[in-house]
Write an enzyme that holds these catalytic residues in place. Structure first.
Site, PDB file in Angstrom:
ATOM      1  N   HIS A 102     -30.638 -21.198  35.552  1.00  0.00           N
ATOM      2  CA  HIS A 102     -30.200 -19.802  35.583  1.00  0.00           C
ATOM      3  C   HIS A 102     -30.085 -19.247  37.015  1.00  0.00           C
ATOM      4  O   HIS A 102     -30.503 -18.126  37.289  1.00  0.00           O
ATOM      5  CB  HIS A 102     -31.146 -18.928  34.754  1.00  0.00           C
ATOM      6  CG  HIS A 102     -31.125 -19.247  33.282  1.00  0.00           C
ATOM      7  ND1 HIS A 102     -30.041 -19.777  32.644  1.00  0.00           N
ATOM      8  CD2 HIS A 102     -32.091 -19.095  32.318  1.00  0.00           C
ATOM      9  CE1 HIS A 102     -30.308 -19.935  31.351  1.00  0.00           C
ATOM     10  NE2 HIS A 102     -31.549 -19.550  31.126  1.00  0.00           N
ATOM     11  N   HIS A 176     -28.315 -12.841  28.802  1.00  0.00           N
ATOM     12  CA  HIS A 176     -29.410 -13.503  28.084  1.00  0.00           C
ATOM     13  C   HIS A 176     -30.103 -12.561  27.084  1.00  0.00           C
ATOM     14  O   HIS A 176     -31.336 -12.539  27.005  1.00  0.00           O
ATOM     15  CB  HIS A 176     -30.407 -14.057  29.093  1.00  0.00           C
ATOM     16  CG  HIS A 176     -31.112 -15.300  28.656  1.00  0.00           C
ATOM     17  ND1 HIS A 176     -31.805 -15.385  27.472  1.00  0.00           N
ATOM     18  CD2 HIS A 176     -31.238 -16.504  29.248  1.00  0.00           C
ATOM     19  CE1 HIS A 176     -32.333 -16.600  27.374  1.00  0.00           C
ATOM     20  NE2 HIS A 176     -32.002 -17.301  28.435  1.00  0.00           N
ATOM     21  N   ASP A 248     -32.259 -25.575  21.812  1.00  0.00           N
ATOM     22  CA  ASP A 248     -31.977 -24.991  23.127  1.00  0.00           C
ATOM     23  C   ASP A 248     -30.814 -25.807  23.689  1.00  0.00           C
ATOM     24  O   ASP A 248     -30.953 -26.525  24.673  1.00  0.00           O
ATOM     25  CB  ASP A 248     -33.228 -25.088  24.017  1.00  0.00           C
ATOM     26  CG  ASP A 248     -33.076 -24.318  25.314  1.00  0.00           C
ATOM     27  OD1 ASP A 248     -31.981 -23.783  25.558  1.00  0.00           O
ATOM     28  OD2 ASP A 248     -34.055 -24.255  26.086  1.00  0.00           O
ATOM     29  N   GLU A 314     -25.871 -17.554  24.301  1.00  0.00           N
ATOM     30  CA  GLU A 314     -25.393 -17.311  25.664  1.00  0.00           C
ATOM     31  C   GLU A 314     -24.053 -18.009  25.851  1.00  0.00           C
ATOM     32  O   GLU A 314     -23.992 -19.222  25.985  1.00  0.00           O
ATOM     33  CB  GLU A 314     -26.410 -17.861  26.671  1.00  0.00           C
ATOM     34  CG  GLU A 314     -27.817 -17.322  26.479  1.00  0.00           C
ATOM     35  CD  GLU A 314     -28.892 -18.333  26.923  1.00  0.00           C
ATOM     36  OE1 GLU A 314     -28.888 -18.730  28.102  1.00  0.00           O
ATOM     37  OE2 GLU A 314     -29.715 -18.737  26.091  1.00  0.00           O
TER      38      GLU A 314
HETATM   39  C1  GLA Z   1     -32.265 -20.783  28.332  1.00  0.00           C
HETATM   40  C2  GLA Z   1     -32.739 -22.139  28.648  1.00  0.00           C
HETATM   41  C3  GLA Z   1     -34.078 -22.288  28.054  1.00  0.00           C
HETATM   42  C4  GLA Z   1     -34.995 -21.222  28.523  1.00  0.00           C
HETATM   43  C5  GLA Z   1     -34.489 -19.911  28.159  1.00  0.00           C
HETATM   44  C6  GLA Z   1     -35.395 -18.811  28.659  1.00  0.00           C
HETATM   45  O1  GLA Z   1     -31.923 -20.665  27.009  1.00  0.00           O
HETATM   46  O2  GLA Z   1     -31.904 -23.155  28.221  1.00  0.00           O
HETATM   47  O3  GLA Z   1     -34.575 -23.527  28.361  1.00  0.00           O
HETATM   48  O4  GLA Z   1     -35.100 -21.238  29.898  1.00  0.00           O
HETATM   49  O5  GLA Z   1     -33.208 -19.805  28.716  1.00  0.00           O
HETATM   50  O6  GLA Z   1     -36.724 -19.113  28.583  1.00  0.00           O
END
Ligand code: GLA
Length: 348
Positions: A102, A176, A248, A314
């Protein structure tokens, strides 16, 4: 309406803007462009906040897992914080198990943005501007960024991103927001029903960096082509779920990169009947099931957030694209303009 929200540890003032249109209410901070709350009508004359957040600047500054923030310069991971461009190697600070996540430890989510309100026809909104200096967080080029949040007359929340550079660089901006359509203190979202128009996803290694493969979702927990509850397959024995302690992962949207925002996902909370529909120009969406919320953060509603109490969608280019020439490109050159749009529509 603009008010003082608080101060950062170094004394910098943080303002909060409140806007409302078509029944949707948005509260936005000058710090990180953070959506502190997004409220929808509850059908009984009141409103329900459907996005996770904090009450104080201090909580955002010390412990936020990117709640509601603008993410940049690069959403998600760049492997080992390294990439090369035109033969030049770039090294970024690592802030996630040896990778750049990020945008690095001081990404756009932790910066003060210039915010200006506007009304245009039946729309109301905010323009957030920031110039990221050449070399900030290791990224080349002075990046001039404009993010527009618009609330339309029918209560949609639209985000338009624009960026230009004076040197070749990479860009991948997103937001986010953590959704819980039952309300930010509504507990687990595992009963929310999700549909995503993605026949493939990008499997990851143990560090959550894509392996480069575009794998089919058929027969995997990542198949949301027809409506499915978020919790349905979350405890299946699948190494991909174990790496991430849930989902994720970047979903490869069937429509690909498009000029105009196209519908890609729907999230529905069965008890309230509230529905979120997402349209985007982006080729991917990171589906994150709030796996790292561990009950240590207390939100705006006064309750602690536990694992699975929210879901993030996202919109983005794929993680680690700067090291994956086979992925859609995140390269931006001087003279070009980075553009990305995502529209969130609500049925309440
Ligand atoms: C994104 C990342 C995750 C985590 C979240 C916030 O989704 O892929 O691994 O960092 O942000 O915690």
């Amino acid at each position: 309406m603009k008010e003082l929200f608080g101060e950062l540890a170094d004394g910098t003032k943080v303002h909060r803007w409140s806007l409302e249109n078509g029944g949707t209410r948005l509260k936005v901070l000058s710090y990180g462009g953070i959506v502190q709350s997004l409220e929808l009508p509850d059908g009984r004359g009141g409103h329900t906040n459907v996005s996770l957040g904090f009450d104080t600047v201090e909580a955002y500054e010390t412990s936020s897992p990117y709640f509601g923030a603008i993410i940049g310069r690069y959403g998600n991971r760049i492997a080992k914080g390294r990439f090369s461009l035109d033969g030049e190697d770039h090294v970024l600070p690592v802030n996630d198990g040896g990778h750049n996540l990020h945008g690095g430890p001081e990404g756009f989510d932790r910066r003060i943005w210039d915010v200006e309100g506007f009304t245009s026809g039946s729309d109301v909104g905010l323009v957030l501007r920031r110039t990221s200096p050449d070399g900030e967080m290791g990224y080349p080029g002075t990046l001039t960024v404009r993010v527009t949040y618009t609330l339309t007359a029918r209560g949609d929340w639209r985000i338009d991103y624009e960026a230009t550079t004076d040197r070749a660089t990479v860009v991948n901006l997103t937001n986010h927001v953590y959704w819980n359509l039952a309300g930010e203190n509504g507990g687990s979202v595992h009963d929310h029903v999700l549909t995503v128009a993605a026949s493939r996803y990008t499997p990851v290694d143990a560090g959550l960096v894509p392996t480069g493969e575009l794998a089919g979702v058929a027969g995997t927990p990542f198949d949301f082509r027809t409506p499915k509850t978020l919790g349905a397959d979350l405890r299946r024995e699948d190494p991909q779920l174990l790496y991430a302690q849930g989902i994720d992962h970047n979903m490869v949207l069937d429509k690909g990169l498009t000029e105009r925002p196209e519908h890609i996902a729907q999230l529905r909370e069965p008890v309230s009947g509230r529905t979120l529909s997402i349209a985007t120009t982006e080729p991917g969406v990171q589906l994150y099931t709030g796996n790292f919320l561990d009950g240590t953060l207390v939100g705006t509603g006064g309750l602690a957030y536990g694992r699975g109490d929210a879901v993030c969608l996202e919109t983005q280019h794929f993680p680690d694209s700067p090291n994956r020439p086979e992925f859609p490109s995140t390269l931006l050159r001087p003279g070009g303009t980075y553009r990305s749009t995502t529209v969130h529509s609500f049925n309440m």
